[in-house]
Design an enzyme around this catalytic site. Structure first.
Site: not given
Length: 217
Positions: A104, A156
């Site tokens: 991610s 992230h």
């Protein structure tokens, strides 16, 4: 990623997961990397821990990644993955320790790159649909504020910021002289650092009693 996930379901795969995680010695700061196991900086991005986790990441990897590979070439694509993956992995390690994984951080870097490249270079043939912008940014904040559950939020944020800054650079570089918008570049650079600062603030307060980096000093 898919093969590693399947393999990790079997007993022998547990040893491989340990070998590919950023560290198997949580009480020793980057001990294996200091001993030369450099691959551990980026291999955590190859590890996934549930079917929804890997399905979502691989779909997004395909959708965003193919555009970057096509527009910038395979070499840039590979270097970009390794660089942003390593940065996001290292940042997450500093906050929560070595027990994390997933693509991610790289996916957010893809997103940030494509978003900024089009924003700073209107002539670019590729752009993200507004629905994708809303989905990814909305998911970022849902994860950050704990709505989704235990998520590698620092990865992230660092992925997003590194992708945005790279996209700003290439967007300005590729745009024609008359289309270079330095005000937008400065604005979105400030936005990227604000998002990083907000994430670190939230994560520090969430883990302030066990802030991993401070355990070594």
């Amino acid at each position: 990623c898919v093969l590693l996930y399947i393999f990790s379901l079997f007993p022998l795969g547990k040893e491989l997961v340990e070998l590919l995680s950023l560290s198997s010695k949580p009480k020793q700061f980057l001990s294996e990397i200091q001993d030369g196991q450099i691959w551990r900086l980026f291999t955590p991005m190859l590890l996934h821990f549930s079917i929804p986790h890997i399905l979502f990441n691989m779909v997004m990897f395909k959708e965003f990644g193919k555009v970057i590979e096509f527009s910038k070439g395979a070499s840039f694509f590979l270097y970009f993955i390794i660089a942003t993956g390593s940065l996001s992995n290292l940042a997450q390690y500093m906050i929560t320790g070595p027990f994390f994984g997933g693509m991610s951080g790289v996916i957010y870097a893809f997103f940030g790159f494509l978003w900024m490249q089009k924003t700073l270079n209107p002539d670019s043939e590729f752009s993200l649909p507004m629905s994708d912008l809303i989905l990814i940014i909305g998911w970022f904040f849902l994860c950050l504020f704990g709505v989704i559950g235990k998520i590698a939020n620092t990865a992230h944020a660092v992925g997003l910021v590194s992708g945005m800054l790279t996209g700003i650079f290439w967007g300005l570089k590729d745009s024609s002289e008359g289309n270079k918008n330095y005000k937008n570049a400065l604005f979105f650079t400030a936005i990227s650092f604000f998002l990083l600062g907000l994430t670190l603030f939230v994560e520090f307060n969430r883990f302030k009693r066990s802030f991993y980096f401070f355990n070594f000093f």
